[in-house]
Design a protein around this motif. Structure first.
Motif: not given
Length: 276
Positions: A62-76
């Motif tokens: 999903a992140a390949g070629g992205a200008d921004a990566v939004v990390l929307a996962v749990k801290p753990q």
């Protein structure tokens, strides 16, 4: 690349990511500019069906070629997710936007390999209806164009405000991130109190909800100080004064201060121990 044409990848497709994706699409972002990594097949199907975005089970794809990566996962799970993204991120150096509570910028930077532009933010659940509130803080590697992009992503779901010092993000989390739960608790207490005085629950819920909605709009739109707004409702020796005096006598301000302090401390604990 401009903020309007940026390619944005979301790692994690839960409610908060969904709210941001929906806001971006409503604001005019083409679905072809958005990708989502989500291990749950049902969530992937729902995101693809509702918004037309490309979905993947694998974060690096999903992140390949992205200008921004939004990390929307749990801290753990943040450390493990970053490890899976490190190679892709090292090659392209996208902007990283984290919405994980209690996870510091320096931790994310180290887990991803270092030397990255990172924005840490904490949106809240009203983002699901486009009425969110979020604080943002950026590291020194984040340039003006990337800050504009981060602002665009968060503005899509409500209000986004920049914070100068990352140390204050735990307080932002305690205020606006956790704040909707405090609000719901207060409304629940108001509803229960009105029912105890004889109102039908349906009536109490409707009046409490509309009263809070109206008061919130006045707070945003009127511009007067909080004390002035409160005084407009508080006639001398009237019903409101009786209630406010009861709140004060029972230590409402101290209760609220203690709650925010407790939430802030928990955010600091999460930063110190990301797995716990």
């Amino acid at each position: 690349m401009t903020a309007a044409t940026a390619r944005i990848a979301f790692v994690g497709g839960g409610n908060m990511a969904r709210s941001l994706i929906g806001g971006l699409v409503r604001a005019g972002a083409p679905a072809t500019s958005l990708t989502v990594a989500e291990p749950n097949a049902d969530l992937r199907a729902a995101l693809a069906g509702d918004f037309g975005v490309a979905v993947f089970a694998n974060a690096a794809e999903a992140a390949g070629g992205a200008d921004a990566v939004v990390l929307a996962v749990k801290p753990q799970v943040m450390k493990a997710v970053c490890a899976s993204l490190a190679e892709v991120v090292r090659l392209r150096k996208p902007l990283i936007v984290s919405i994980a509570a209690g996870t510091r910028i320096d931790q994310i930077d180290a887990w991803l390999g270092g030397d990255l532009a990172i924005v840490r933010t904490m949106p809240n659940t009203p983002a699901l209806i486009g009425a969110g509130a979020a604080g943002l803080v950026a590291n020194a590697r984040t340039d003006a164009r990337q800050r504009e992009l981060a602002q665009r992503i968060l503005d899509a779901a409500g209000l986004a405000v920049w914070i100068a010092d990352e140390a204050l993000m735990d307080t932002v989390t305690a205020l606006s991130g956790s704040g909707p739960a405090y609000f719901f608790l207060l409304v629940e207490a108001l509803e229960d109190a009105a029912v105890a005085q004889g109102l039908p629950r349906e009536t109490a819920r409707a009046l409490a909800a509309q009263t809070c909605l109206g008061a919130g709009r006045m707070l945003r739109e009127d511009g007067a100080a909080l004390a002035a707004l409160r005084k407009r409702v508080t006639s001398p020796n009237g019903t409101t004064q009786a209630a406010v005096e009861s709140f004060e006598a029972n230590g409402l301000r101290a209760i609220v201060a203690g709650a925010v302090a407790a939430a802030t401390r928990r955010g600091q604990e999460l930063s110190a121990n990301p797995g716990g």
